[in-house]
Design an enzyme around this catalytic site. Sequence first.
Site, PDB file in Angstrom:
ATOM      1  N   SER A  35      35.433  60.296  43.268  1.00  0.00           N
ATOM      2  CA  SER A  35      35.197  60.886  43.495  1.00  0.00           C
ATOM      3  C   SER A  35      36.010  62.092  43.676  1.00  0.00           C
ATOM      4  O   SER A  35      35.042  63.125  44.196  1.00  0.00           O
ATOM      5  CB  SER A  35      34.215  60.378  45.168  1.00  0.00           C
ATOM      6  OG  SER A  35      35.314  60.160  46.725  1.00  0.00           O
ATOM      7  N   LYS A  48      38.079  62.386  51.103  1.00  0.00           N
ATOM      8  CA  LYS A  48      37.194  63.314  50.901  1.00  0.00           C
ATOM      9  C   LYS A  48      37.908  64.793  51.733  1.00  0.00           C
ATOM     10  O   LYS A  48      39.143  64.463  52.017  1.00  0.00           O
ATOM     11  CB  LYS A  48      35.537  63.129  51.313  1.00  0.00           C
ATOM     12  CG  LYS A  48      35.394  62.305  51.457  1.00  0.00           C
ATOM     13  CD  LYS A  48      34.404  61.884  49.710  1.00  0.00           C
ATOM     14  CE  LYS A  48      34.134  60.509  49.685  1.00  0.00           C
ATOM     15  NZ  LYS A  48      33.607  60.387  47.631  1.00  0.00           N
TER      16      LYS A  48
END
Length: 145
Positions: free
Chosen positions: A40, A83
Site C-alpha cells: 500500500s 499510511k
Amino acid sequence: MFRNALGKTFRFLGYTVQYGCIAHCAFEYLGGIVVCSGPSMEPTIQNSDIVFSENLSRHFYCIRKGDIVIVKSPNDPKSNICKRVIGLEGDKVCTSNPSDFLKSHSYVPKGHVWLEGDNLRNSTDSRYYGPVPYGLIRGRIWLKV
C-alpha cells in the site's frame, strides 16, 4: 545457602522488572523499529522495509499533512498499518477512488485524520474505512533504513 540463592533470585527478578519497565516506556513513548509489510505504501516504502518510528509527535499533537504514520488498524486492532496523512481535522478531502468519474468530498471530523496509502490502486485506507481517530496513531516514521 538457601537464603543466598533466594536473595539472588529476588535481585534478578527485581532487575528484570526494572529493565522491562524501562524498555516498555522507551518503546511506548520514545519510538522503535518497525518492519512494514504490504504494497500500500509503494514506491515510498517497499514490502519488508525497516523504518524507525518516533512516538513523541503523537503525544504533542505534532502530526502534519504528508507525514507517514503507524496506526492501529481500524479493522483489526491486533495489527498496525502504515499510511500517509492526507487530511487533518477540518480539512476537505476527496473520498472517492482515483478511477471514479464523479468525485465526492467530505470534511475530516474533529479528533480524526484522513489516511491514504501512496499506492492508491492497492491500498485499504480511509477511502474504505473513513476518518481514523487521532488516538489510534502509534507513531510517525522519521527514518527508513
